[in-house]
Write an enzyme that holds these catalytic residues in place. Structure first.
Site, PDB file in Angstrom:
ATOM      1  N   ARG A  25      15.170 -24.980  11.779  1.00  0.00           N
ATOM      2  CA  ARG A  25      14.829 -24.605  10.405  1.00  0.00           C
ATOM      3  C   ARG A  25      15.598 -25.462   9.399  1.00  0.00           C
ATOM      4  O   ARG A  25      15.945 -25.015   8.311  1.00  0.00           O
ATOM      5  CB  ARG A  25      15.087 -23.118  10.151  1.00  0.00           C
ATOM      6  CG  ARG A  25      14.335 -22.182  11.082  1.00  0.00           C
ATOM      7  CD  ARG A  25      12.824 -22.286  10.933  1.00  0.00           C
ATOM      8  NE  ARG A  25      12.167 -21.446  11.906  1.00  0.00           N
ATOM      9  CZ  ARG A  25      11.785 -21.870  13.124  1.00  0.00           C
ATOM     10  NH1 ARG A  25      11.981 -23.131  13.482  1.00  0.00           N
ATOM     11  NH2 ARG A  25      11.212 -21.052  13.962  1.00  0.00           N
ATOM     12  N   SER A  72       9.838 -13.995   8.123  1.00  0.00           N
ATOM     13  CA  SER A  72      11.180 -13.859   8.698  1.00  0.00           C
ATOM     14  C   SER A  72      12.237 -14.205   7.655  1.00  0.00           C
ATOM     15  O   SER A  72      12.260 -15.330   7.145  1.00  0.00           O
ATOM     16  CB  SER A  72      11.332 -14.781   9.914  1.00  0.00           C
ATOM     17  OG  SER A  72      10.386 -14.454  10.908  1.00  0.00           O
ATOM     18  N   GLU A 103      16.843 -17.503   6.363  1.00  0.00           N
ATOM     19  CA  GLU A 103      15.891 -18.594   6.472  1.00  0.00           C
ATOM     20  C   GLU A 103      15.240 -18.832   5.110  1.00  0.00           C
ATOM     21  O   GLU A 103      14.844 -19.948   4.781  1.00  0.00           O
ATOM     22  CB  GLU A 103      14.824 -18.238   7.513  1.00  0.00           C
ATOM     23  CG  GLU A 103      13.798 -19.302   7.780  1.00  0.00           C
ATOM     24  CD  GLU A 103      12.861 -18.904   8.907  1.00  0.00           C
ATOM     25  OE1 GLU A 103      11.666 -19.263   8.811  1.00  0.00           O
ATOM     26  OE2 GLU A 103      13.295 -18.244   9.858  1.00  0.00           O
TER      27      GLU A 103
END
Length: 341
Positions: A165, A241, A337
């Site tokens: 990520r 998420s 995230e």
């Protein structure tokens, strides 16, 4: 033609539905307009924020600057070999629509990334991933504009410095470039990634046998799984998420396994194991939690939700309490995230 608006509401441009305001806002539909905007003396020194689908951002304050809504469109096959297609897409193309275009045309490699919200331009910045596949596995190159000069630059795979990520655009080059288009190297003969999560079980439920799997089947299975677990931002505000899955030393994981035998883990390297953040959050008692209009989704603890009236501070406060709780229970730090602004 560029049309700038002052006191620009961002409520409809972020999937949390947070009611923030930007000093100025503008939609950009082509490369020439973006270059004109960046070279404009009036806006050159002004802080700039690029928004695609607004699906990975949490506003905790108004934006004292210029918000650029990325709308550069277009999908083209720019190269072909015996084994691959090189497919280029504008940064403003809806990500799921792009994946569906590739599935329809049998360009393999993106099917596991079906139904991820957002735009093509955000994909390499975040190195998005799901169900065992990450963008870097199919990424070829991208074209970006330097914010200060408006000059174009090509970035290859190595220059993007992808991580979990992560990319160079979230760190060393943060805020310095605007991605205009991305090129993917997609296979003519698929390599299926179906061992992660519930894909195999879902394919079986769909009546698809192992020898007859297509990329359409994998895409359909992923869509079915995601819809069963994740809320639609059109129904309830969320950014998917909220936390990354933490990677911890395998020694630490083995110690936790003794105390929590059910704790799942995925080998990353000889010394590192990835633990699902959703499992940690659920075990810490947060699944389905609600405080006012800020909450944790009832089906997936990894997703924070806005029931309608929450602001960014409400959601950030909840996220911080979850982080503290998980660390106190497991000794593991979970990091967002989502980009907090």
């Amino acid at each position: 033609m560029l049309t700038l608006q002052s006191n620009f509401s961002l409520k409809n441009y972020n999937t949390f539905g947070i009611d923030a305001t930007a000093r100025f806002g503008v939609e950009v539909h082509n490369l020439a307009d973006l270059q004109t905007l960046l070279r404009s003396e009036e806006y050159q020194e002004m802080p700039k924020l690029i928004l695609g689908g607004g699906s990975n951002v949490l506003f905790t304050k108004d934006v004292d600057g210029l918000v650029i809504l990325m709308r550069i469109d277009g999908i083209d096959v720019v190269r072909e070999s015996d084994t691959h297609y090189w497919v280029q897409a504008g940064a403003g193309v809806n990500w799921h629509q792009f994946v569906m275009y590739c599935v329809e045309n049998k360009y393999a490699g993106l099917e596991n990334l079906s139904l991820i919200p957002g735009t093509v331009g955000a994909a390499p910045m975040q190195n998005i991933g799901a169900y065992g596949v990450e963008i870097e596995q199919v990424f070829d190159s991208l074209t970006a504009l330097h914010v200060e000069s408006g000059e174009l630059r090509q970035f290859n795979h190595e220059e993007c410095r992808f991580g979990y990520r992560e990319s160079v655009f979230k760190h060393d080059l943060k805020g310095q470039y605007i991605i205009a288009s991305v090129t993917f190297r997609l296979a003519k003969q698929p390599t299926f990634h179906i061992s992660y999560g519930a894909i195999q079980d879902t394919l079986a439920e769909m009546g698809v046998s192992a020898g007859d799997i297509t990329i359409r089947d994998v895409s359909d299975a992923v869509i079915r799984i995601r819809r069963s677990k994740l809320p639609d931002p059109a129904d309830i505000g969320n950014a998917g998420s909220f936390f990354k899955n933490p990677e911890i030393p395998t020694v630490q994981y083995q110690q936790l396994k003794l105390a929590y035998p059910a704790i799942p883990g995925y080998v990353v390297s000889e010394t590192t194991t990835k633990v699902p953040a959703g499992w940690l959050i659920e075990q810490a008692g947060w699944k389905g939690y609600r405080d006012g209009d800020a909450g944790v989704h009832t089906k997936q603890a990894l997703v924070l939700v806005n029931y309608g009236g929450a602001n960014g501070h409400d959601l950030l406060s909840l996220a911080t309490r979850i982080q503290t709780s998980v660390f106190d229970k497991f000794g593991i730090t979970i990091n967002p995230e989502v980009n907090v602004i």
